[in-house]
Design a protein around this motif. Sequence first.
Motif, short mmCIF file in Angstrom:
data_model
loop_
_atom_site.label_atom_id
_atom_site.label_comp_id
_atom_site.label_asym_id
_atom_site.label_seq_id
_atom_site.Cartn_x
_atom_site.Cartn_y
_atom_site.Cartn_z
N PHE A 95 -1.18 19.44 20.28
CA PHE A 95 -2.10 19.52 19.14
C PHE A 95 -3.40 18.79 19.42
CE2 PHE A 95 1.65 19.78 15.90
CZ PHE A 95 2.05 20.97 16.48
N GLY A 96 -3.68 18.45 20.68
CA GLY A 96 -4.92 17.76 21.00
C GLY A 96 -4.80 16.27 21.06
N PHE A 97 -3.56 15.76 21.19
CA PHE A 97 -3.32 14.32 21.30
C PHE A 97 -2.81 14.01 22.70
CE2 PHE A 97 -3.17 15.40 16.85
CZ PHE A 97 -3.85 14.35 16.23
N PRO A 98 -3.06 12.80 23.20
CA PRO A 98 -2.69 12.49 24.59
C PRO A 98 -1.18 12.44 24.81
CG PRO A 98 -3.58 10.55 23.49
CD PRO A 98 -3.84 11.71 22.58
N THR A 99 -0.41 12.24 23.75
CA THR A 99 1.05 12.18 23.87
C THR A 99 1.67 12.53 22.53
OG1 THR A 99 2.91 10.76 24.52
CG2 THR A 99 1.16 9.73 23.23
N ASP A 100 2.96 12.82 22.53
CA ASP A 100 3.66 12.96 21.25
C ASP A 100 3.56 11.65 20.49
OD1 ASP A 100 4.40 15.45 22.18
OD2 ASP A 100 6.43 14.85 22.75
N GLN A 101 3.39 11.73 19.18
CA GLN A 101 3.23 10.50 18.41
C GLN A 101 3.58 10.74 16.95
OE1 GLN A 101 -1.04 9.73 19.00
NE2 GLN A 101 -1.46 10.53 16.95
N ILE A 102 3.93 9.64 16.28
CA ILE A 102 4.01 9.58 14.82
C ILE A 102 2.94 8.59 14.38
CG2 ILE A 102 5.39 9.00 12.80
CD1 ILE A 102 6.51 11.40 14.17
N ALA A 103 2.04 9.03 13.51
CA ALA A 103 0.94 8.19 13.04
C ALA A 103 1.21 7.72 11.61
CB ALA A 103 -0.38 8.95 13.10
N LEU A 104 0.89 6.47 11.33
CA LEU A 104 1.15 5.86 10.02
C LEU A 104 -0.12 5.19 9.51
CD1 LEU A 104 3.20 4.90 7.81
CD2 LEU A 104 3.57 2.88 9.23
N TRP A 105 -0.51 5.53 8.28
CA TRP A 105 -1.67 4.94 7.61
C TRP A 105 -1.24 4.17 6.37
CZ3 TRP A 105 -1.66 9.75 9.81
CH2 TRP A 105 -2.72 10.11 10.63
N PRO A 152 0.83 -1.21 0.00
CA PRO A 152 0.00 0.00 0.00
C PRO A 152 0.86 1.25 0.00
CG PRO A 152 0.13 -0.90 2.21
CD PRO A 152 0.83 -1.89 1.31
N ALA A 153 0.28 2.35 -0.41
CA ALA A 153 0.92 3.66 -0.21
C ALA A 153 0.81 4.01 1.26
CB ALA A 153 0.24 4.72 -1.06
N TYR A 154 1.86 4.64 1.79
CA TYR A 154 1.89 4.99 3.20
C TYR A 154 1.71 6.48 3.40
CZ TYR A 154 3.76 0.28 3.70
OH TYR A 154 3.92 -1.08 3.65
N PHE A 155 1.11 6.83 4.53
CA PHE A 155 0.91 8.22 4.90
C PHE A 155 1.36 8.39 6.35
CE2 PHE A 155 -1.52 7.77 1.18
CZ PHE A 155 -1.80 9.02 0.66
N MET A 156 1.96 9.54 6.66
CA MET A 156 2.51 9.73 7.99
C MET A 156 2.34 11.17 8.42
SD MET A 156 6.43 8.88 9.23
CE MET A 156 6.26 7.11 8.91
N GLU A 157 2.18 11.37 9.74
CA GLU A 157 2.19 12.71 10.31
C GLU A 157 2.79 12.67 11.70
OE1 GLU A 157 -2.03 13.80 10.38
OE2 GLU A 157 -1.95 13.80 12.57
N LEU A 168 0.79 3.51 15.51
CA LEU A 168 1.17 4.72 16.23
C LEU A 168 2.52 4.49 16.91
CD1 LEU A 168 -2.12 5.89 18.02
CD2 LEU A 168 -0.95 7.01 16.11
N PHE A 169 3.45 5.39 16.69
CA PHE A 169 4.74 5.35 17.36
C PHE A 169 4.68 6.35 18.51
CE2 PHE A 169 5.37 4.37 12.88
CZ PHE A 169 6.03 3.14 12.95
N LYS A 170 4.83 5.86 19.73
CA LYS A 170 4.73 6.69 20.92
C LYS A 170 5.93 6.44 21.82
CE LYS A 170 -0.37 6.69 21.14
NZ LYS A 170 -1.53 6.39 22.02
#
Length: 556
Positions: free
Chosen positions: A312-322, A301-306, A345-347
């Motif tokens: 920013f309204g998240f419970p912890t710092d994170q890197i998200a991958l779709w 699949p194609a990957y997406f990340m942020e 989720l990378f936390k």
Amino acid sequence: MQLNFRSLGYLSCLTLACVSLSPASAERPEARPELVKLAKHDTSRTLREMGPIPLIFNKFTEIPNPPRPRKVIKKEDLRATQVPDSVVQNAPGEPLDLPLTASFDGVNSVNFVLPPDPTGEVGPNHYFQWVNLSFAIYNKTGTLLYGPASGNTLWNGFGGPCQSTNSGDPIVMYDHLADRWVVTQFGIPNFSGGPYYQCIAVSTGADPTGSYHRYAFVASNNNLNDYPKLGVWPDGYYMTVNQFLNGFSFAGAGVFAFEREKMLLGQAAKLVYVNLQPINPNFGGMLPSDLDGPVPAAGTPAYFMEADDSNFGFPTDQIALWEFKVNWNNIALSTFGLSGQPNQLFKPPALAPFDMNLCPGTRNCIPQLGTTCKIDTIGDRLMYRLQYRNMGTHQVMVANHSVDVNGRDLAGIRWYEFRKTTGDWSIYQQGTYSPTTTLNRWMASIAMDGAGNIGMGYSTSSADTYPSIYATGRLATDPLGTMRLEQLLFAGRGSQTSSSSRWGDYSHLSIDPVDNCTFWHTSEYYSSTSSANWRTRISAVKIPGCVVNTPVPATP
């Protein structure tokens, strides 16, 4: 390019909701892929035949640029709870010889707008650069072959907003699998009311001064498709945007997939869209994976990340991958993530905590020599590109974003190498590059060559130095999480005095498809202190010893 969102006063009234990572339920909305209207397509004459549309010489204009919503927290309050950055590299590193193989000026401030949004890619024989609001094509020694030309020149004779507007936010890509050029910018005939268009063109051959298959899609009737970022993948051209309702109110992330197979042939093509606002209104600043080198395994699949700061309204710092899996034969069977939620989720503790909240509440952030005016970091998102490589034994993605290194708004560059062999992706290495205590480093672009070495180009500035362009890198065999001694690519000789504080919005590092080793970078600088008379530089460097014996396969 984005809107000056903070100055509009919306930040204080935004609800920073957060949706946890969990399976979809009857009560929870799903991300439903849907088809976007193809407004028009055709095949153009050659650029050489059309000639450039004359440049628009406007008085100074600020290109819109809204940041993601975030809490405005005073630094002294944040320091009380902020976890220190545990992966800061505060030593220069060993020397790394990066001889310049090319260095020449690109398009300068011919349209008198801020910021420049410099993007550019290298092909076998050309370098194609685009800035707000003009582009130019060079050979690889820097000889100008075409331009500078107004961006909408590519849609000359096409009609509609792609021809009649020249809105900016450009991206240039080279599709090495097909030996084609892919270029895009948005078309905004009515900023505050839509519809909002995405204009995209694919060259009919290897020559970027030749003809193009041209497309106009209605990206949305209501949401401005701001800050579009494009990635090349075998089954599609993938894009991310930050959405703004009627151009002003943040409306979450949008992701798109263009039907590459049909666009290479100039045929009517599909565009698939996923709106992530109902899933989590805080998602944004996302990037699509962009392929360099050999193709991934069939069906990858194609990957997406942020990157998401806890502010920013998240419970912890994170890197998200779709993962985006598009079924071009049956769009309803396409999926994005887990019903829109990230696949991974990378936390912390695997992810070292970071502070993306540089100069909260203001763009007036990075100091410069000889002026009290400061410049923006765009510290709320991953910086272009999210590069992907298939290394044979494993898959790799590299990414970066700006962070506050010391809790006092010293900008450094957090960078990552993600790896996947079997199973899930993992963080193979990470570091925050800040080898000195007074120089700010930001606006970076990162990539890996075919031998596994990493290069990174970026801007630097301080109260004692003009903004300049630097690069660093690392060998594949170096200690994890470290970069080598940085090297000056081009010294700025002036500072920016515009009160808008706009700088860059992005830079662009690409890999030469001929040797799969040479890094080509473009970014901005000033030759003298002024409000908006920026210039851009195109530089090429190669890490010594890089040899790639396996040729990159080309496919239709």
